[in-house]
Design a protein around this motif. Structure first.
Motif: not given
Length: 337
Positions: A55-56, A58-59, A177-178, A181-182, A184, A243, A252, A316
């Motif tokens: 997730a990070e 992807a953030t 990418h959003k 993240v969501e 994950k 994030w 973030d 996180y």
């Protein structure tokens, strides 16, 4: 952002070697030794660890795409303004050429030899002829300028069309990418909720640790701007991880670094990958307060060294901005801004 379960010696213990101390380790310590029967929970924690790390990553990809989209929006706006100004200039040039053409028609419509024959004053005629020649030369120059302006306008329109297409691609990348993240983070929350109540409570306690001010030693920042950035980062202790956010109410990891240095009048890039190159690289053993510490080989996490083996970072979701040991996870670089 990610948690890391295995503790290895920090860079201050073994030079350039860094390793991971994670929230999972803190949670395990809070619970005491985990018996062999708890292996399913261990596997769940490992999955959560991987999901937070992904997730990070992807953030930071989201931050990069969003930054690119912002840049493209500005470029498109500038291009549209330039096109409008160029079109106005072309319209003015066309009006001027029309006036010149009318004057030439009114003054020089007669054949030059006949005009000279019927002229009462040959000198007057020659003066008029010279003026018409000048008008003709000026008109030719204006026509050439108009042609060049129209070619420039066409090129600008083509470039603007390309920028608009690129902007649309960047918008789609941001959305992609959003979504990643969501997904994950949702999966991580689901896994955490599947743990027994005591395990979840341990995570909750661990995610709220690190707010007390540790002994930061007496090392001096490398510069006045570094000192100001450290003060800003310390003022953010306890604020939530959000994030894609760069303050002032949530952050973030790279957003916290960008905001902290902005308070010192220094502009940093938006992503952790770019921030690692925002200054001079120094060895971990020579880190001073204000230096940026990038983690993992892909620099997908970043924090700020504040002295005595401690960093401030936004870990996180669910974990507020806090202090942690610099060796909480593998260090990839240290940058002095």
């Amino acid at each position: 952002m990610g948690f890391h379960r295995r503790l290895a010696p920090s860079g201050f213990d073994r030079g350039a070697t860094s390793a991971a101390v994670c929230v999972l380790s803190a949670a395990a310590a809070a619970l005491g030794a985990v018996p062999a029967l708890a292996a399913p929970q261990d596997d769940t924690r490992a999955k959560v660890d991987r999901l937070y790390e992904q997730a990070e990553q992807a953030t930071e990809a989201f931050n990069k795409a969003d930054e690119r989209a912002d840049s493209l929006r500005k470029q498109v706006s500038t291009a549209q303004d330039e096109i409008a100004r160029q079109q106005e200039r072309i319209n003015t040039m066309r009006d001027a050429l029309g006036s010149l053409a009318g004057a030439q028609y009114r003054s020089g419509g007669m054949d030059p030899s006949l005009a000279l024959l019927f002229s009462d004053d040959p000198d007057d005629y020659l003066d008029k002829a010279a003026a018409l020649d000048r008008i003709g030369a000026h008109q030719a120059g204006e026509l050439k300028d108009l042609q060049m302006a129209m070619r420039d306008l066409a090129q600008r329109r083509e470039e603007a069309t390309g920028k608009l297409a690129e902007l649309e691609k960047s918008r789609k990348a941001v959305a992609r990418h959003k979504k990643t993240v969501e997904q994950k983070l949702t999966k991580a929350r689901q896994l955490l909720n599947s743990l027994p109540l005591a395990e979840r409570a341990a995570y909750d306690r661990a995610s709220r640790s690190g707010r007390d001010i540790p002994d930061l030693g007496d090392a001096a920042p490398a510069s006045g701007r570094a000192a100001a950035a450290v003060a800003a980062a310390r003022s953010a202790i306890g604020r939530p991880y959000v994030w894609g956010a760069s303050g002032p109410t949530g952050f973030d990891c790279s957003g916290l670094m960008q905001w902290s240095y902005a308070q010192a009048g220094v502009g940093l890039p938006r992503t952790s990958q770019a921030q690692r190159y925002a200054g001079r690289q120094v060895p971990l053993s020579q880190a001073r307060p204000g230096d940026l510490v990038a983690y993992r080989s892909d620099a997908s996490h970043i924090g700020m060294y504040v002295g005595n083996g401690q960093v401030i970072h936004a870990p996180y979701p669910g974990a507020p901005v806090r202090y942690d040991p610099v060796g909480m996870m593998p260090v990839s670089s240290v940058t002095r801004v």
